[in-house]
Design a protein around this motif. Sequence first.
Motif, PDB file in Angstrom:
ATOM      1  N   LEU A  58      33.152 -23.801  -1.223  1.00  0.00           N
ATOM      2  CA  LEU A  58      33.621 -22.799  -2.336  1.00  0.00           C
ATOM      3  C   LEU A  58      32.770 -21.533  -2.082  1.00  0.00           C
ATOM      4  CD1 LEU A  58      34.352 -22.820  -5.293  1.00  0.00           C
ATOM      5  CD2 LEU A  58      31.748 -23.104  -5.918  1.00  0.00           C
ATOM      6  N   ILE A  59      33.880 -20.425  -2.108  1.00  0.00           N
ATOM      7  CA  ILE A  59      33.766 -19.071  -2.000  1.00  0.00           C
ATOM      8  C   ILE A  59      33.630 -18.299  -2.994  1.00  0.00           C
ATOM      9  CG2 ILE A  59      34.321 -17.042  -0.442  1.00  0.00           C
ATOM     10  CD1 ILE A  59      35.379 -18.868   1.541  1.00  0.00           C
ATOM     11  N   LEU A  60      32.816 -17.405  -3.762  1.00  0.00           N
ATOM     12  CA  LEU A  60      32.666 -16.797  -4.895  1.00  0.00           C
ATOM     13  C   LEU A  60      32.858 -15.211  -4.419  1.00  0.00           C
ATOM     14  CD1 LEU A  60      32.319 -16.254  -7.814  1.00  0.00           C
ATOM     15  CD2 LEU A  60      29.662 -16.374  -7.349  1.00  0.00           C
ATOM     16  N   ALA A  61      33.659 -14.648  -4.743  1.00  0.00           N
ATOM     17  CA  ALA A  61      33.932 -13.019  -4.602  1.00  0.00           C
ATOM     18  C   ALA A  61      32.917 -12.430  -5.508  1.00  0.00           C
ATOM     19  CB  ALA A  61      35.087 -12.720  -5.060  1.00  0.00           C
ATOM     20  N   LEU A  62      32.067 -11.320  -5.139  1.00  0.00           N
ATOM     21  CA  LEU A  62      31.065 -10.691  -5.693  1.00  0.00           C
ATOM     22  C   LEU A  62      31.416  -9.194  -5.517  1.00  0.00           C
ATOM     23  CD1 LEU A  62      27.854 -12.568  -4.030  1.00  0.00           C
ATOM     24  CD2 LEU A  62      28.976 -13.098  -6.458  1.00  0.00           C
ATOM     25  N   PRO A  63      30.821  -8.422  -6.400  1.00  0.00           N
ATOM     26  CA  PRO A  63      30.788  -7.175  -6.376  1.00  0.00           C
ATOM     27  C   PRO A  63      30.087  -6.605  -5.212  1.00  0.00           C
ATOM     28  CG  PRO A  63      29.739  -7.747  -8.612  1.00  0.00           C
ATOM     29  CD  PRO A  63      29.781  -8.947  -7.762  1.00  0.00           C
ATOM     30  N   GLN A  64      30.242  -5.103  -4.684  1.00  0.00           N
ATOM     31  CA  GLN A  64      29.517  -4.854  -3.379  1.00  0.00           C
ATOM     32  C   GLN A  64      28.095  -4.680  -3.403  1.00  0.00           C
ATOM     33  OE1 GLN A  64      32.101  -3.984  -0.797  1.00  0.00           O
ATOM     34  NE2 GLN A  64      30.304  -4.625   0.113  1.00  0.00           N
ATOM     35  N   VAL A  65      27.615  -5.912  -3.653  1.00  0.00           N
ATOM     36  CA  VAL A  65      26.031  -5.769  -3.537  1.00  0.00           C
ATOM     37  C   VAL A  65      25.381  -5.647  -2.137  1.00  0.00           C
ATOM     38  CG1 VAL A  65      25.735  -7.210  -5.629  1.00  0.00           C
ATOM     39  CG2 VAL A  65      25.952  -8.263  -3.549  1.00  0.00           C
ATOM     40  N   LEU A  66      26.249  -5.684  -1.184  1.00  0.00           N
ATOM     41  CA  LEU A  66      25.824  -5.440  -0.033  1.00  0.00           C
ATOM     42  C   LEU A  66      26.728  -4.798   0.960  1.00  0.00           C
ATOM     43  CD1 LEU A  66      23.673  -6.575   2.224  1.00  0.00           C
ATOM     44  CD2 LEU A  66      25.081  -8.413   2.666  1.00  0.00           C
ATOM     45  N   LYS A  67      26.460  -3.793   1.533  1.00  0.00           N
ATOM     46  CA  LYS A  67      27.333  -3.016   2.204  1.00  0.00           C
ATOM     47  C   LYS A  67      27.712  -3.364   3.605  1.00  0.00           C
ATOM     48  CE  LYS A  67      26.764   1.344  -0.376  1.00  0.00           C
ATOM     49  NZ  LYS A  67      26.309   2.816  -0.403  1.00  0.00           N
ATOM     50  N   PRO A  68      28.732  -3.254   4.382  1.00  0.00           N
ATOM     51  CA  PRO A  68      28.964  -3.496   5.635  1.00  0.00           C
ATOM     52  C   PRO A  68      28.153  -2.572   6.670  1.00  0.00           C
ATOM     53  CG  PRO A  68      30.964  -3.339   4.310  1.00  0.00           C
ATOM     54  CD  PRO A  68      30.097  -2.811   3.649  1.00  0.00           C
ATOM     55  N   TRP A  69      27.907  -3.245   7.798  1.00  0.00           N
ATOM     56  CA  TRP A  69      27.224  -2.338   8.897  1.00  0.00           C
ATOM     57  C   TRP A  69      28.392  -1.465   9.371  1.00  0.00           C
ATOM     58  CZ3 TRP A  69      28.180  -2.006  14.232  1.00  0.00           C
ATOM     59  CH2 TRP A  69      27.022  -1.410  15.006  1.00  0.00           C
ATOM     60  N   ARG A  70      27.950  -0.230   9.807  1.00  0.00           N
ATOM     61  CA  ARG A  70      28.897   0.613  10.263  1.00  0.00           C
ATOM     62  C   ARG A  70      27.891   1.741  11.200  1.00  0.00           C
ATOM     63  NH1 ARG A  70      31.819   5.117   6.136  1.00  0.00           N
ATOM     64  NH2 ARG A  70      29.968   6.101   5.506  1.00  0.00           N
ATOM     65  N   ARG A  71      28.510   2.211  12.231  1.00  0.00           N
ATOM     66  CA  ARG A  71      28.024   3.209  12.991  1.00  0.00           C
ATOM     67  C   ARG A  71      29.241   4.247  13.496  1.00  0.00           C
ATOM     68  NH1 ARG A  71      27.366   0.856  19.244  1.00  0.00           N
ATOM     69  NH2 ARG A  71      29.396   0.123  19.260  1.00  0.00           N
ATOM     70  N   LYS A  72      28.781   5.472  13.510  1.00  0.00           N
ATOM     71  CA  LYS A  72      29.719   6.772  13.931  1.00  0.00           C
ATOM     72  C   LYS A  72      29.829   6.504  15.472  1.00  0.00           C
ATOM     73  CE  LYS A  72      30.494  11.545  12.743  1.00  0.00           C
ATOM     74  NZ  LYS A  72      29.826  12.699  11.986  1.00  0.00           N
ATOM     75  N   VAL A  73      31.117   6.753  15.812  1.00  0.00           N
ATOM     76  CA  VAL A  73      31.214   6.625  17.219  1.00  0.00           C
ATOM     77  C   VAL A  73      32.240   7.662  17.601  1.00  0.00           C
ATOM     78  CG1 VAL A  73      32.159   5.059  19.216  1.00  0.00           C
ATOM     79  CG2 VAL A  73      31.178   4.009  17.246  1.00  0.00           C
ATOM     80  N   THR A  74      31.806   8.516  18.874  1.00  0.00           N
ATOM     81  CA  THR A  74      32.700   9.570  19.157  1.00  0.00           C
ATOM     82  C   THR A  74      33.817   9.027  20.145  1.00  0.00           C
ATOM     83  OG1 THR A  74      30.481  10.852  19.316  1.00  0.00           O
ATOM     84  CG2 THR A  74      32.488  11.557  20.713  1.00  0.00           C
ATOM     85  N   ALA A  75      34.830   9.449  19.844  1.00  0.00           N
ATOM     86  CA  ALA A  75      36.061   9.054  20.239  1.00  0.00           C
ATOM     87  C   ALA A  75      36.280   9.591  21.759  1.00  0.00           C
ATOM     88  CB  ALA A  75      37.365   9.277  19.387  1.00  0.00           C
ATOM     89  N   LYS A  76      35.992   9.024  22.830  1.00  0.00           N
ATOM     90  CA  LYS A  76      35.971   9.746  24.046  1.00  0.00           C
ATOM     91  C   LYS A  76      37.381   9.737  24.702  1.00  0.00           C
ATOM     92  CE  LYS A  76      31.157   8.529  24.982  1.00  0.00           C
ATOM     93  NZ  LYS A  76      30.095   7.934  25.989  1.00  0.00           N
TER      94      LYS A  76
END
Length: 279
Positions: A58-76
Amino acid sequence: MFSRHYHRRWSDHDHYFGPFTYAHEKRGHYRPLAIVLGSGDDEYPGCDLRLSGFGHTLILALPQVLKPWRRKVTAKFWDAETIERLGRDWYWDTHEREYGFTYSEGHLSVMLGRQTNDSSTEQRWGKFLPWTQWRHVRKSFYGINGEHVATMPDTGKSYTLDSGRWERERAIEKATPTVSFAFDDFDDERLTVTTMIEEWEWKFGTGWFKWLSLFRKPKIRRSLDLQFSGETGERKGSWKGGTTGHSIDMLPGELHGAAFRRYCREHKMTFVGIVDRAP
C-alpha cells in the motif's frame, strides 16, 4: 497539496484509490516486508509512504514534507552553443531521499537518506541476516559408477587468501573420470558431450549462527556437468546463441547415461550412445 502525479506505480496490476496505490503479489514474486518514506524526485514529484508485507503493498501519496536530495554540477562537457542557449553551465543532479527499511529473502536494507545507486554516495546499509542464510561447505566429485572421487571443503577463504586453491581444484576436476556421449541435435547435427558428476552441500546458518545447522537438514544438490563439442540448442547460430556447456540437476539413482538421456528427451535431441570413457 498532493502532486498531480500522486499515483505511484509499483507493479503490473496496481489499483488506485485516490492517493492510495494497492498491489498484491503472488508467492514466488517479490514480496518484501517494508516501511519506507520517500521524497520522490524530479520525475515523480511528491512524497509517498510505502507499507509492504505478506505480498500486499500500500502506497500513500503525501504532500512534499521531504525534499529530494540534489547537488549543483558543473557541466564540463557541454558545448558553447548549449551553454548559451540555457544561459548556464551547470545542472541539478537530483535523487530521491528514502528513510525506512525493506526485508526480503534474508536481506535487510535500511535507507538513511539519498538513494543515488552509487555506493560511494548512497546512504543505505544492508546485510544478509546470518540466521536466515545457508553456507556452502563442500563440493564433491563422483566417478563413472557414482563412486566418490574427491571432496573440496569450502574453507571460507577467497582465492587471493588461499594460495594454490585454484590449482588444487583444477587438478581434482582433471582427475575425475568423465563419460562422453554422441547425440543428434534438434537439426540432426551430430555432436558429442562430455559429462562429469558433481555435488554441492550447504548447511544452515552463518557466522555465530552456524549452530542452527544442528536443527535443519543440509541442502545437497547433485548435478551433471555438460560440455558440448559445439553450439547446441534451438538458438544456435542466432544472435542470442545456443549453449556450449552447463549443468543439470540429477534425479536420485541416476548416473551419467540416464541423466543425459533424460536431457535429450527434454530438449528435442536424439541420444546415440557412449563414445568414450576417460580414465
